[in-house]
Design a protein around this motif. Structure first.
Motif, PDB file in Angstrom:
ATOM      1  N   MET A   1       0.842  -1.166   0.000  1.00 47.03           N
ATOM      2  CA  MET A   1       0.000   0.000   0.000  1.00 47.03           C
ATOM      3  C   MET A   1       0.897   1.242   0.000  1.00 47.03           C
ATOM      4  N   ILE A   2       0.488   2.244  -0.744  1.00 46.65           N
ATOM      5  CA  ILE A   2       1.240   3.492  -0.828  1.00 46.65           C
ATOM      6  C   ILE A   2       1.086   4.252   0.485  1.00 46.65           C
ATOM      7  N   ARG A   3       2.190   4.739   0.991  1.00 42.80           N
ATOM      8  CA  ARG A   3       2.176   5.518   2.233  1.00 42.80           C
ATOM      9  C   ARG A   3       1.537   6.878   1.962  1.00 42.80           C
ATOM     10  N   PRO A   4       0.442   7.212   2.668  1.00 38.29           N
ATOM     11  CA  PRO A   4      -0.204   8.506   2.437  1.00 38.29           C
ATOM     12  C   PRO A   4       0.647   9.672   2.939  1.00 38.29           C
ATOM     13  N   ASP A   5       0.422  10.833   2.347  1.00 39.35           N
ATOM     14  CA  ASP A   5       1.140  12.020   2.810  1.00 39.35           C
ATOM     15  C   ASP A   5       0.530  12.519   4.124  1.00 39.35           C
ATOM     16  N   GLU A  27     -11.982  -1.970  12.635  1.00 36.45           N
ATOM     17  CA  GLU A  27     -11.250  -2.898  13.512  1.00 36.45           C
ATOM     18  C   GLU A  27     -12.033  -4.197  13.698  1.00 36.45           C
ATOM     19  N   GLN A  28     -13.337  -4.080  13.938  1.00 33.84           N
ATOM     20  CA  GLN A  28     -14.172  -5.269  14.131  1.00 33.84           C
ATOM     21  C   GLN A  28     -14.212  -6.117  12.856  1.00 33.84           C
ATOM     22  N   SER A  29     -14.320  -5.457  11.709  1.00 30.62           N
ATOM     23  CA  SER A  29     -14.332  -6.187  10.436  1.00 30.62           C
ATOM     24  C   SER A  29     -13.032  -6.945  10.227  1.00 30.62           C
ATOM     25  N   TYR A  30     -11.924  -6.306  10.560  1.00 28.30           N
ATOM     26  CA  TYR A  30     -10.612  -6.946  10.453  1.00 28.30           C
ATOM     27  C   TYR A  30     -10.542  -8.180  11.344  1.00 28.30           C
ATOM     28  N   ARG A  31     -10.970  -8.054  12.590  1.00 24.76           N
ATOM     29  CA  ARG A  31     -10.936  -9.183  13.530  1.00 24.76           C
ATOM     30  C   ARG A  31     -11.829 -10.331  13.049  1.00 24.76           C
ATOM     31  N   LEU A  32     -13.009 -10.000  12.540  1.00 24.21           N
ATOM     32  CA  LEU A  32     -13.917 -11.049  12.042  1.00 24.21           C
ATOM     33  C   LEU A  32     -13.314 -11.781  10.843  1.00 24.21           C
ATOM     34  N   GLU A  33     -12.695 -11.036   9.936  1.00 25.16           N
ATOM     35  CA  GLU A  33     -12.063 -11.674   8.778  1.00 25.16           C
ATOM     36  C   GLU A  33     -10.911 -12.575   9.207  1.00 25.16           C
ATOM     37  N   LEU A  34     -10.137 -12.125  10.203  1.00 23.08           N
ATOM     38  CA  LEU A  34      -9.049 -12.965  10.714  1.00 23.08           C
ATOM     39  C   LEU A  34      -9.589 -14.259  11.319  1.00 23.08           C
ATOM     40  N   ARG A  50      -8.841  -9.490   1.942  1.00 23.29           N
ATOM     41  CA  ARG A  50      -9.636  -8.649   2.845  1.00 23.29           C
ATOM     42  C   ARG A  50      -8.881  -8.382   4.135  1.00 23.29           C
ATOM     43  N   CYS A  51      -8.284  -9.419   4.691  1.00 20.97           N
ATOM     44  CA  CYS A  51      -7.520  -9.263   5.932  1.00 20.97           C
ATOM     45  C   CYS A  51      -6.380  -8.275   5.737  1.00 20.97           C
ATOM     46  N   GLY A  55      -6.345  -4.793   7.601  1.00 21.70           N
ATOM     47  CA  GLY A  55      -5.216  -4.645   8.509  1.00 21.70           C
ATOM     48  C   GLY A  55      -4.408  -3.391   8.206  1.00 21.70           C
ATOM     49  N   GLU A  56      -4.164  -3.125   6.930  1.00 22.51           N
ATOM     50  CA  GLU A  56      -3.424  -1.921   6.540  1.00 22.51           C
ATOM     51  C   GLU A  56      -4.191  -0.657   6.908  1.00 22.51           C
ATOM     52  N   LEU A  57      -5.500  -0.655   6.676  1.00 25.54           N
ATOM     53  CA  LEU A  57      -6.301   0.519   7.050  1.00 25.54           C
ATOM     54  C   LEU A  57      -6.279   0.754   8.554  1.00 25.54           C
ATOM     55  N   ASN A  58      -6.429  -0.302   9.327  1.00 27.90           N
ATOM     56  CA  ASN A  58      -6.370  -0.166  10.786  1.00 27.90           C
ATOM     57  C   ASN A  58      -5.012   0.341  11.238  1.00 27.90           C
ATOM     58  N   LYS A  59      -3.961  -0.158  10.617  1.00 23.33           N
ATOM     59  CA  LYS A  59      -2.612   0.279  10.964  1.00 23.33           C
ATOM     60  C   LYS A  59      -2.422   1.761  10.645  1.00 23.33           C
ATOM     61  N   LEU A  60      -2.894   2.196   9.488  1.00 22.27           N
ATOM     62  CA  LEU A  60      -2.773   3.603   9.109  1.00 22.27           C
ATOM     63  C   LEU A  60      -3.542   4.512  10.061  1.00 22.27           C
ATOM     64  N   ILE A  61      -4.754   4.105  10.427  1.00 21.71           N
ATOM     65  CA  ILE A  61      -5.556   4.912  11.352  1.00 21.71           C
ATOM     66  C   ILE A  61      -4.863   4.999  12.704  1.00 21.71           C
ATOM     67  N   SER A  62      -4.315   3.901  13.151  1.00 25.25           N
ATOM     68  CA  SER A  62      -3.604   3.886  14.442  1.00 25.25           C
ATOM     69  C   SER A  62      -2.371   4.786  14.389  1.00 25.25           C
ATOM     70  N   GLU A  63      -1.592   4.669  13.324  1.00 31.85           N
ATOM     71  CA  GLU A  63      -0.397   5.502  13.174  1.00 31.85           C
ATOM     72  C   GLU A  63      -0.757   6.978  13.067  1.00 31.85           C
ATOM     73  N   ALA A  64      -1.806   7.283  12.324  1.00 32.26           N
ATOM     74  CA  ALA A  64      -2.241   8.668  12.172  1.00 32.26           C
ATOM     75  C   ALA A  64      -2.693   9.230  13.514  1.00 32.26           C
ATOM     76  N   SER A  65      -3.392   8.429  14.282  1.00 34.21           N
ATOM     77  CA  SER A  65      -3.852   8.868  15.595  1.00 34.21           C
ATOM     78  C   SER A  65      -2.682   9.167  16.519  1.00 34.21           C
TER      79      SER A  65
END
Length: 72
Positions: A1-5, A27-34, A50-51, A55-65
């Motif tokens: 995935m491309i790193r967002p600015d 996050e819940q969707s990620y856990r259910l898919e796993l 899907r996982c 997972g990448e979206l959750n990681k980006l949101i966490s890092e951004a936060s």
């Protein structure tokens, strides 16, 4: 995935802070898919994809936060 600015990362931090239901749903969707992955029959690649995406979206949101002071 491309790193967002930084602008996009700031937007993800706002999403986590102001729309915590969306971040929680991702996050819940990620856990259910796993959880479903070991039980996959013929569509393992689809579930793996899907996982990975969730997972990448959750990681980006966490890092951004962390970077911009939101809550994930």
């Amino acid at each position: 995935m491309i790193r967002p600015d930084d602008r996009v990362m700031h937007g993800l931090a706002k999403l986590a802070r102001h729309n915590s239901d969306v971040a929680a749903w991702l996050e819940q969707s990620y856990r259910l898919e796993l959880e479903r992955l070991p039980l996959a029959g013929t569509n393992v690649a689809v579930l793996q994809g899907r996982c990975q995406v969730l997972g990448e979206l959750n990681k980006l949101i966490s890092e951004a936060s962390e970077q911009f002071g939101g809550k994930a």
